[in-house]
Design a protein around this motif. Structure first.
Motif, short mmCIF file in Angstrom:
data_model
loop_
_atom_site.label_atom_id
_atom_site.label_comp_id
_atom_site.label_asym_id
_atom_site.label_seq_id
_atom_site.Cartn_x
_atom_site.Cartn_y
_atom_site.Cartn_z
N THR A 152 62.31 12.36 -7.79
CA THR A 152 63.32 11.88 -6.78
C THR A 152 64.98 12.01 -7.27
O THR A 152 65.69 12.43 -6.51
N MET A 161 57.40 9.84 -11.46
CA MET A 161 58.05 10.31 -9.84
C MET A 161 59.52 10.21 -9.68
O MET A 161 60.06 10.87 -8.93
N GLU A 196 59.64 12.13 0.84
CA GLU A 196 58.21 11.55 0.54
C GLU A 196 57.61 11.76 2.18
O GLU A 196 57.86 11.67 3.23
N THR A 238 55.40 10.38 5.32
CA THR A 238 55.43 9.18 6.33
C THR A 238 53.57 8.94 6.37
O THR A 238 52.80 9.86 5.97
#
Length: 139
Positions: free
Chosen positions: A123, A119, A6, A8
């Protein structure tokens, strides 16, 4: 081993500070898990275990309508492997190029609630990834 799945806040801020005008192409490098890990999103898990690559296919099937609706398009998706120039112990299973007309349209796509609903497949699929925004510079 540090993994990257992901963005930041700092990397998002730095992207906007680049002031990219016009389209942006996202270079994605993907390393799949041997077996997809749906522990964070069990509601999305298939009835039997699947590979990370199969989970990524589910993610892409979910994602493509949202990407196209936002004006984005998939330019390239291909299998990877070891580097010709680069670390011999590093591998990427796949590479992908996705184009958006602007950073604004990219952010609208990336924050779309319907898109975000899938999503969990991404993941579950990925062991590690890289995302490099590219700006056309010409010669």
């Amino acid at each position: 081993m540090q993994t990257y799945l992901e963005p930041t806040q700092e990397s998002g801020r730095a992207l906007f500070m680049r002031g990219i005008a016009g389209s942006v192409v996202m270079l994605n490098l993907l390393r799949y898990r041997a077996v997809a890990d749906y522990s964070a999103t069990p509601q999305l898990a298939p009835p039997t275990p699947i590979t990370g690559e199969a989970a990524y296919r589910l993610y892409m099937e979910h994602t493509m309508p949202h990407l196209e609706k936002s004006g984005g398009k998939l330019l390239f998706f291909g299998r990877g492997g070891g580097f010709l120039i680069g670390p011999s112990d590093e591998r990427w299973d796949a590479a992908m190029l996705v184009q958006q007309s602007s950073l604004t349209s990219f952010m609208a796509f990336a924050s779309n609630a319907e898109y975000l609903g899938g999503m969990g497949h991404r993941t579950a699929a990925l062991e590690d990834s890289r995302l490099l925004p590219l700006e056309e510079s010409g010669w």
